[in-house]
Design a protein around this motif. Sequence first.
Motif, PDB file in Angstrom:
ATOM      1  N   GLU A  50       0.944  -1.242  -0.053  1.00 56.53           N
ATOM      2  CA  GLU A  50       0.376   0.165  -0.421  1.00 56.53           C
ATOM      3  C   GLU A  50       1.126   1.064   0.137  1.00 56.53           C
ATOM      4  O   GLU A  50       0.772   1.859  -1.235  1.00 56.53           O
ATOM      5  CB  GLU A  50      -0.680   0.309   0.821  1.00 56.53           C
ATOM      6  CG  GLU A  50      -2.070  -0.974   1.274  1.00 56.53           C
ATOM      7  CD  GLU A  50      -2.465  -0.962   2.285  1.00 56.53           C
ATOM      8  OE1 GLU A  50      -4.005   0.138   2.466  1.00 56.53           O
ATOM      9  OE2 GLU A  50      -2.053  -1.194   3.935  1.00 56.53           O
ATOM     10  N   ALA A  51       1.738   1.370   0.674  1.00 58.55           N
ATOM     11  CA  ALA A  51       2.844   2.296   0.796  1.00 58.55           C
ATOM     12  C   ALA A  51       3.330   2.508  -0.403  1.00 58.55           C
ATOM     13  O   ALA A  51       3.336   3.698  -0.486  1.00 58.55           O
ATOM     14  CB  ALA A  51       3.871   2.202   2.033  1.00 58.55           C
ATOM     15  N   ALA A  52       4.369   1.664  -0.816  1.00 62.34           N
ATOM     16  CA  ALA A  52       5.113   1.528  -2.104  1.00 62.34           C
ATOM     17  C   ALA A  52       4.065   2.008  -3.194  1.00 62.34           C
ATOM     18  O   ALA A  52       3.926   3.129  -3.826  1.00 62.34           O
ATOM     19  CB  ALA A  52       5.206   0.127  -2.703  1.00 62.34           C
ATOM     20  N   VAL A  53       2.379   2.608  -3.764  1.00 63.00           N
ATOM     21  CA  VAL A  53       1.739   2.239  -4.396  1.00 63.00           C
ATOM     22  C   VAL A  53       1.109   3.661  -3.869  1.00 63.00           C
ATOM     23  O   VAL A  53       1.607   4.437  -4.982  1.00 63.00           O
ATOM     24  CB  VAL A  53       0.480   1.087  -4.398  1.00 63.00           C
ATOM     25  CG1 VAL A  53      -1.102   1.938  -5.067  1.00 63.00           C
ATOM     26  CG2 VAL A  53       0.395   0.273  -4.919  1.00 63.00           C
ATOM     27  N   ILE A  54       1.508   3.662  -2.964  1.00 61.83           N
ATOM     28  CA  ILE A  54       0.388   5.433  -2.733  1.00 61.83           C
ATOM     29  C   ILE A  54       1.521   6.677  -2.970  1.00 61.83           C
ATOM     30  O   ILE A  54       1.891   7.764  -3.540  1.00 61.83           O
ATOM     31  CB  ILE A  54       0.189   5.721  -0.940  1.00 61.83           C
ATOM     32  CG1 ILE A  54      -0.899   4.983  -0.876  1.00 61.83           C
ATOM     33  CG2 ILE A  54       0.102   7.142  -0.927  1.00 61.83           C
ATOM     34  CD1 ILE A  54      -1.646   4.236   0.480  1.00 61.83           C
ATOM     35  N   ILE A  55       2.841   6.043  -2.897  1.00 55.84           N
ATOM     36  CA  ILE A  55       4.168   7.132  -2.856  1.00 55.84           C
ATOM     37  C   ILE A  55       3.984   7.121  -4.047  1.00 55.84           C
ATOM     38  O   ILE A  55       4.222   7.975  -4.950  1.00 55.84           O
ATOM     39  CB  ILE A  55       5.665   6.351  -2.344  1.00 55.84           C
ATOM     40  CG1 ILE A  55       5.281   5.727  -0.614  1.00 55.84           C
ATOM     41  CG2 ILE A  55       6.389   6.750  -3.156  1.00 55.84           C
ATOM     42  CD1 ILE A  55       5.880   7.591   0.097  1.00 55.84           C
ATOM     43  N   HIS A  56       3.604   6.236  -5.007  1.00 54.44           N
ATOM     44  CA  HIS A  56       4.614   5.873  -6.552  1.00 54.44           C
ATOM     45  C   HIS A  56       3.100   6.992  -6.682  1.00 54.44           C
ATOM     46  O   HIS A  56       3.239   7.768  -8.212  1.00 54.44           O
ATOM     47  CB  HIS A  56       3.669   4.995  -6.818  1.00 54.44           C
ATOM     48  CG  HIS A  56       4.457   4.722  -8.529  1.00 54.44           C
ATOM     49  ND1 HIS A  56       3.162   5.161  -9.252  1.00 54.44           N
ATOM     50  CD2 HIS A  56       5.575   4.501  -9.327  1.00 54.44           C
ATOM     51  CE1 HIS A  56       4.288   4.384 -10.438  1.00 54.44           C
ATOM     52  NE2 HIS A  56       5.095   4.441 -11.137  1.00 54.44           N
ATOM     53  N   ARG A  57       2.234   6.936  -6.198  1.00 55.80           N
ATOM     54  CA  ARG A  57       0.591   7.657  -6.963  1.00 55.80           C
ATOM     55  C   ARG A  57       0.950   9.438  -6.454  1.00 55.80           C
ATOM     56  O   ARG A  57       0.965   9.456  -7.743  1.00 55.80           O
ATOM     57  CB  ARG A  57      -0.558   7.545  -6.148  1.00 55.80           C
ATOM     58  CG  ARG A  57      -1.315   5.342  -6.902  1.00 55.80           C
ATOM     59  CD  ARG A  57      -3.033   5.639  -6.506  1.00 55.80           C
ATOM     60  NE  ARG A  57      -3.203   4.561  -6.676  1.00 55.80           N
ATOM     61  CZ  ARG A  57      -3.989   4.075  -5.536  1.00 55.80           C
ATOM     62  NH1 ARG A  57      -4.178   4.439  -4.867  1.00 55.80           N
ATOM     63  NH2 ARG A  57      -4.325   2.695  -6.140  1.00 55.80           N
ATOM     64  N   CYS A  58       1.670   9.486  -6.500  1.00 56.07           N
ATOM     65  CA  CYS A  58       2.238  10.687  -5.528  1.00 56.07           C
ATOM     66  C   CYS A  58       2.952  11.197  -6.443  1.00 56.07           C
ATOM     67  O   CYS A  58       3.156  12.220  -7.223  1.00 56.07           O
ATOM     68  CB  CYS A  58       2.401  11.503  -3.931  1.00 56.07           C
ATOM     69  SG  CYS A  58       1.123  10.942  -2.835  1.00 56.07           S
ATOM     70  N   MET A  59       3.830  10.345  -6.695  1.00 57.65           N
ATOM     71  CA  MET A  59       5.388  11.143  -7.597  1.00 57.65           C
ATOM     72  C   MET A  59       4.803  10.682  -8.782  1.00 57.65           C
ATOM     73  O   MET A  59       4.790  11.863  -9.596  1.00 57.65           O
ATOM     74  CB  MET A  59       6.261  10.177  -7.301  1.00 57.65           C
ATOM     75  CG  MET A  59       7.087   9.806  -6.325  1.00 57.65           C
ATOM     76  SD  MET A  59       8.336   8.450  -6.519  1.00 57.65           S
ATOM     77  CE  MET A  59       9.235   9.289  -7.838  1.00 57.65           C
ATOM     78  N   GLU A  60       3.805  10.735 -10.025  1.00 55.34           N
ATOM     79  CA  GLU A  60       2.997  10.980 -10.872  1.00 55.34           C
ATOM     80  C   GLU A  60       2.051  11.567 -11.186  1.00 55.34           C
ATOM     81  O   GLU A  60       2.540  13.116 -12.007  1.00 55.34           O
ATOM     82  CB  GLU A  60       1.965   8.752 -11.149  1.00 55.34           C
ATOM     83  CG  GLU A  60       3.238   8.707 -11.627  1.00 55.34           C
ATOM     84  CD  GLU A  60       2.782   6.314 -12.689  1.00 55.34           C
ATOM     85  OE1 GLU A  60       1.030   6.765 -11.987  1.00 55.34           O
ATOM     86  OE2 GLU A  60       3.066   6.386 -13.287  1.00 55.34           O
ATOM     87  N   LYS A  61       1.934  11.869  -9.913  1.00 53.87           N
ATOM     88  CA  LYS A  61       0.418  12.633  -9.450  1.00 53.87           C
ATOM     89  C   LYS A  61       1.303  14.568 -10.413  1.00 53.87           C
ATOM     90  O   LYS A  61       0.587  14.958 -10.872  1.00 53.87           O
ATOM     91  CB  LYS A  61      -0.522  12.809  -8.958  1.00 53.87           C
ATOM     92  CG  LYS A  61      -1.440  13.632  -8.768  1.00 53.87           C
ATOM     93  CD  LYS A  61      -2.414  13.821  -7.784  1.00 53.87           C
ATOM     94  CE  LYS A  61      -3.731  14.810  -8.049  1.00 53.87           C
ATOM     95  NZ  LYS A  61      -4.764  14.275  -9.672  1.00 53.87           N
ATOM     96  N   PHE A  62       2.752  14.534  -8.800  1.00 58.00           N
ATOM     97  CA  PHE A  62       2.884  15.989  -8.798  1.00 58.00           C
ATOM     98  C   PHE A  62       4.486  15.779  -9.931  1.00 58.00           C
ATOM     99  O   PHE A  62       4.997  16.690  -9.578  1.00 58.00           O
ATOM    100  CB  PHE A  62       3.332  16.189  -7.159  1.00 58.00           C
ATOM    101  CG  PHE A  62       1.615  16.163  -6.471  1.00 58.00           C
ATOM    102  CD1 PHE A  62       0.287  16.337  -6.571  1.00 58.00           C
ATOM    103  CD2 PHE A  62       1.615  14.962  -4.962  1.00 58.00           C
ATOM    104  CE1 PHE A  62      -0.304  15.915  -5.916  1.00 58.00           C
ATOM    105  CE2 PHE A  62      -0.059  14.530  -4.458  1.00 58.00           C
ATOM    106  CZ  PHE A  62      -0.452  15.805  -5.161  1.00 58.00           C
ATOM    107  N   GLY A  63       4.836  14.736 -10.416  1.00 58.33           N
ATOM    108  CA  GLY A  63       5.824  15.286 -11.191  1.00 58.33           C
ATOM    109  C   GLY A  63       6.516  15.094 -10.491  1.00 58.33           C
ATOM    110  O   GLY A  63       7.708  16.131 -10.574  1.00 58.33           O
ATOM    111  N   ILE A  64       6.561  14.581  -9.168  1.00 59.41           N
ATOM    112  CA  ILE A  64       8.438  13.959  -8.161  1.00 59.41           C
ATOM    113  C   ILE A  64       9.201  13.627  -9.208  1.00 59.41           C
ATOM    114  O   ILE A  64       8.983  12.418  -9.763  1.00 59.41           O
ATOM    115  CB  ILE A  64       7.663  13.893  -7.425  1.00 59.41           C
ATOM    116  CG1 ILE A  64       6.814  14.892  -6.929  1.00 59.41           C
ATOM    117  CG2 ILE A  64       9.033  13.874  -6.234  1.00 59.41           C
ATOM    118  CD1 ILE A  64       6.422  14.523  -5.507  1.00 59.41           C
TER     119      ILE A  64
END
Length: 198
Positions: A184-198
């Motif tokens: 769960e943590a990995a998926v949520i972190i990845h979603r943030c990175m994709e959504k905010f262009g990190i």
Amino acid sequence: LFIIKDAPARVNYPEALGLRHLAFKVKSVDDTVKELNAKGIVKGISNEKFEPGRNITREEFVTLICRAFNLGTNQASVSFNDVHSGDWFAPYVCCAVEMGIIYGLSDDEFGAGINITREDMAAIVYRTIEKMGIEISDVGELFADDNDISEYAKYPIKVLSGNHIISGIGDNMFAPKKNARRAEAAVIIHRCMEKFGI
């Protein structure tokens, strides 16, 4: 190369781990973990095992946040009895506490080794987004178990769910007190990175 022997490529991880809420419109957990590992954000329990269904601790999640959002580390000492200068996670905890994205369980206890709950994970992600100056406003609908969500986590959960960063566990339930898992943590972190262009 990070090889996830405990999560073969063709396994439906959300189904196999009881994490069906991760299944919508995301790449496989395997691909997500490998991508984050290649970027130095997540590491396995060993060179060959990630253990996606294992609970994630408070210090482990804070470390992921600091790495993913490029927050750096902080060598300053903190007043927690359970965080020592020689601990591998101490620089990340110090950074997160200094930035105000996580707090201790009390003035003298951080809660090292304690599994992080889903609502605390959401609150930390939301605070980090705020500290980064990222504007995020879409608000999701209330979950059926909203009354079980701690007050400090209610708005973060609504915003993160409204932006498809975090989701419920099914039947419109969020399960705020349930321990978060490494997948769960990995998926949520990845979603943030994709959504905010990190």
